[in-house]
Design a protein around this motif. Structure first.
Motif, PDB file in Angstrom:
ATOM      1  N   ASP A 173       0.832  -1.207   0.000  1.00 52.77           N
ATOM      2  CA  ASP A 173       0.000   0.000   0.000  1.00 52.77           C
ATOM      3  C   ASP A 173       0.867   1.259   0.000  1.00 52.77           C
ATOM      4  O   ASP A 173       0.743   2.141   0.839  1.00 52.77           O
ATOM      5  CB  ASP A 173      -1.004   0.013   1.160  1.00 52.77           C
ATOM      6  N   ASP A 176       0.934  -4.515  -1.880  1.00 45.28           N
ATOM      7  CA  ASP A 176      -0.263  -5.241  -1.460  1.00 45.28           C
ATOM      8  C   ASP A 176      -1.371  -4.934  -2.471  1.00 45.28           C
ATOM      9  O   ASP A 176      -1.083  -4.846  -3.668  1.00 45.28           O
ATOM     10  CB  ASP A 176      -0.631  -4.877  -0.012  1.00 45.28           C
ATOM     11  N   ASP A 177      -2.577  -4.703  -2.028  1.00 50.16           N
ATOM     12  CA  ASP A 177      -3.679  -4.540  -2.985  1.00 50.16           C
ATOM     13  C   ASP A 177      -3.788  -3.140  -3.592  1.00 50.16           C
ATOM     14  O   ASP A 177      -4.063  -2.973  -4.772  1.00 50.16           O
ATOM     15  CB  ASP A 177      -5.015  -4.927  -2.351  1.00 50.16           C
ATOM     16  N   HIS A 178      -3.556  -2.093  -2.781  1.00 54.73           N
ATOM     17  CA  HIS A 178      -3.895  -0.749  -3.262  1.00 54.73           C
ATOM     18  C   HIS A 178      -2.970  -0.210  -4.341  1.00 54.73           C
ATOM     19  O   HIS A 178      -3.290   0.801  -4.967  1.00 54.73           O
ATOM     20  CB  HIS A 178      -3.996   0.227  -2.094  1.00 54.73           C
ATOM     21  N   ASP A 221      -0.724  -4.064   6.355  1.00 54.51           N
ATOM     22  CA  ASP A 221      -2.056  -4.150   5.746  1.00 54.51           C
ATOM     23  C   ASP A 221      -3.228  -3.813   6.667  1.00 54.51           C
ATOM     24  O   ASP A 221      -4.201  -3.219   6.241  1.00 54.51           O
ATOM     25  CB  ASP A 221      -2.267  -5.550   5.132  1.00 54.51           C
TER      26      ASP A 221
HETATM   27 CA    CA Z   1      -3.835  -3.642   2.012  1.00 52.29          CA
END
Ligand code: CA
Ligand code: FE
Length: 503
Positions: free
Chosen positions: A166, A219-221, A398
């Motif tokens: 992120d 990570d995801d963002h 996270d």
């Molecule tokens: Ca995350």
């Protein structure tokens, strides 16, 4: 001599250098700072990106690496071409340099010079003795706070920063935020590039990059909230294309090797870094190859808090968070010789139930983290035991909260042994759970030694052959770029004794 307008335009087209040079003096060309990353004990990656209007499609950039801050003793220099199709980013790779020492580096182009960065190489494989000072950090949402945490982290002058994900957030900013994201929801390559440029304009982030080499994970963002592999829910249009754009922009902006430049939606970032005879760092990716989250709620992205008893899919043994190939790669590389195995990954690994785990419910869990993949967690931890991994310490981010935990292969079995230690670090600026929520987490989950979500910060570590010690850092006020910081808690892991202890 009189020039017609047409002649002037022709002259400008024929000699674009004239226009550029007129601007070159006053347009900052290194406004996003510099960065470095580890490659091998005798090699590093040095990063920058040229900025400003009127950049030629290809610009020659010089770099220098010295043994001293005054650049009196230059040990390597070279030239790279910054190209418009790579956002004018530069990934220089000095090699055949000395292991285990500090260096300073800088770039120059178009008559300007960058800031100076400080970096270092890992000690060579056999080098015994000494300590490693490192920090973990994650989750720097721009519109949630200022980055005083980076100022303090830079001031600690660690040997290495592990960034666990992120780095950017793809969201548009809601009204009334501290500082706004420029632009809306990010979906395109240009959108990701602009978001990285905005984040990297921050002087405190630049200071943290200039202070130490970073091992960068995502990570995801960096792509989209809670995505899973090539799946981002039914509403995502051409998510493979979006992921390709996001991974490309990540590569352009991180101090990772030039050879990693992705050609499509895939970019393997898992790697190992050996720190002398002291530690092996395993860096993994829990996003790119994961199975979709179990029991998603309709209309949301991937994540939900699910009742385990009502979601048998959660416990399906074949479901993977790393993907089969990465699981095998990890299981095959545990270090039996070095005293420490440090696993850098994205999120909380310890079980975290949101309700008492008794009777038929067996708890409520967030399906996007390791609790959504309990069989994969068990395989990883049992694999570490079977592989002879010495002193495994798992590092994560996270969840925007500090957690310190015992890791057990099977939390359902009270006799399941503690086989590893976990430190999950709070966010640099992204908002987290309340102190009451994390206190409830700690009461409901007895393998948690510590839980605190109301403060932003990072975790600083120092490890030698006998002991790993951790300082959990907590900012007083993330809305204040000059905020002081304090130690929220101290924990240690003694070699040969799995599980963190206070102190
Ligand atoms: Ca995350
Ligand atoms: Fe986050």
């Amino acid at each position: 001599m009189e020039f017609s307008r047409r002649q002037l335009l022709q002259a400008a087209a024929a000699a674009p250098w004239f226009v550029r040079d007129a601007r070159a003096a006053d347009v900052p060309r290194f406004a996003l700072g510099v960065a470095s990353g580890p490659l091998r004990p005798d090699a590093l990656v040095l990063w920058t990106r040229l900025t400003g209007d009127g950049l030629p499609a290809a610009v020659s950039v010089q770099w220098e690496l010295a043994r001293d801050e005054a650049f009196g003793e230059i040990v390597a220099r070279g030239e790279e071409t910054a190209r418009v199709e790579e956002s004018h980013s530069v990934h220089a790779e000095p090699a055949a340099i000395d292991p285990g020492r500090w260096y300073w580096y800088r770039f120059s182009a178009l008559g300007q010079r960058s800031a100076t960065g400080r970096t270092r190489t890992a000690p060579s494989a056999g080098q015994r003795g000494g300590a490693l000072k490192f920090a973990i950090a994650s989750c720097q949402r721009w519109d949630h706070g200022h980055w005083a945490a980076w100022r303090h982290l830079a001031g600690e002058a660690p040997d290495l920063v592990l960034f666990l994900g992120d780095y950017i957030y793809e969201y548009p900013s809601p009204p009334n935020v501290l500082r706004r994201h420029e632009g809306g929801l990010v979906l395109t390559l240009d959108g990701y590039r602009e978001r990285y440029a905005q984040y990297k304009s921050d002087p405190l982030l630049q200071a943290a990059h200039a202070a130490a080499p970073w091992l960068s994970l995502w990570d995801d963002h960096e792509v989209a909230n809670d995505y899973a592999g090539l799946d981002n829910g039914p509403l995502a249009l051409n998510f493979a294309r979006q992921r390709a754009a996001a991974y490309r922009a990540w590569w352009e902006h991180m101090p990772v090797p030039k050879s990693w430049k992705p050609a499509g939606p895939d970019l393997p970032i898992q790697r190992r870094l050996d720190w002398g005879a002291l530690a092996r760092i395993h860096a993994i990716d829990t996003r790119q190859w994961r199975d979709p989250q179990a029991c998603r709620s309709f209309g949301r992205g991937g994540s939900a808090v699910v009742e385990r008893a009502a979601c048998p899919a959660l416990d399906e043994p074949q479901r993977s968070l790393l993907g089969t190939a990465q699981e095998q790669w990890l299981a095959g590389g545990w270090d039996r010789e070095r005293p420490w195995n440090l696993l850098a990954q994205q999120t909380l690994m310890a079980r975290l139930s949101r309700e008492p785990v008794d009777g038929p419910t067996r708890g409520r869990y967030w399906n996007d983290g390791w609790d959504g993949y309990p069989a994969a967690r068990q395989r990883l931890l049992q694999g570490a035991v079977a592989g002879g991994a010495r002193n495994l310490v798992v590092l994560g981010g996270d969840v925007h909260a500090h957690y310190v935990a015992d890791l057990k292969p099977d939390y359902d079995d009270p006799r399941s042994p503690v086989v590893a230690s976990e430190f999950c670090g709070t966010s640099i600026s992204s908002r987290g759970p309340s102190a009451a929520a994390t206190e409830r987490d700690r009461r409901l989950n007895p393998h948690l030694h510590f839980a605190r979500g109301d403060a932003r910060g990072y975790i600083a570590f120092e490890v030698d052959e006998r002991r790993l010690s951790a300082r959990l850092m907590a900012l007083a006020d993330a809305a204040d770029p000059a905020s002081p910081i304090s130690v929220a808690a101290r924990f240690a892991v003694e070699a040969g004794r799995p599980g963190p202890q206070p102190g």
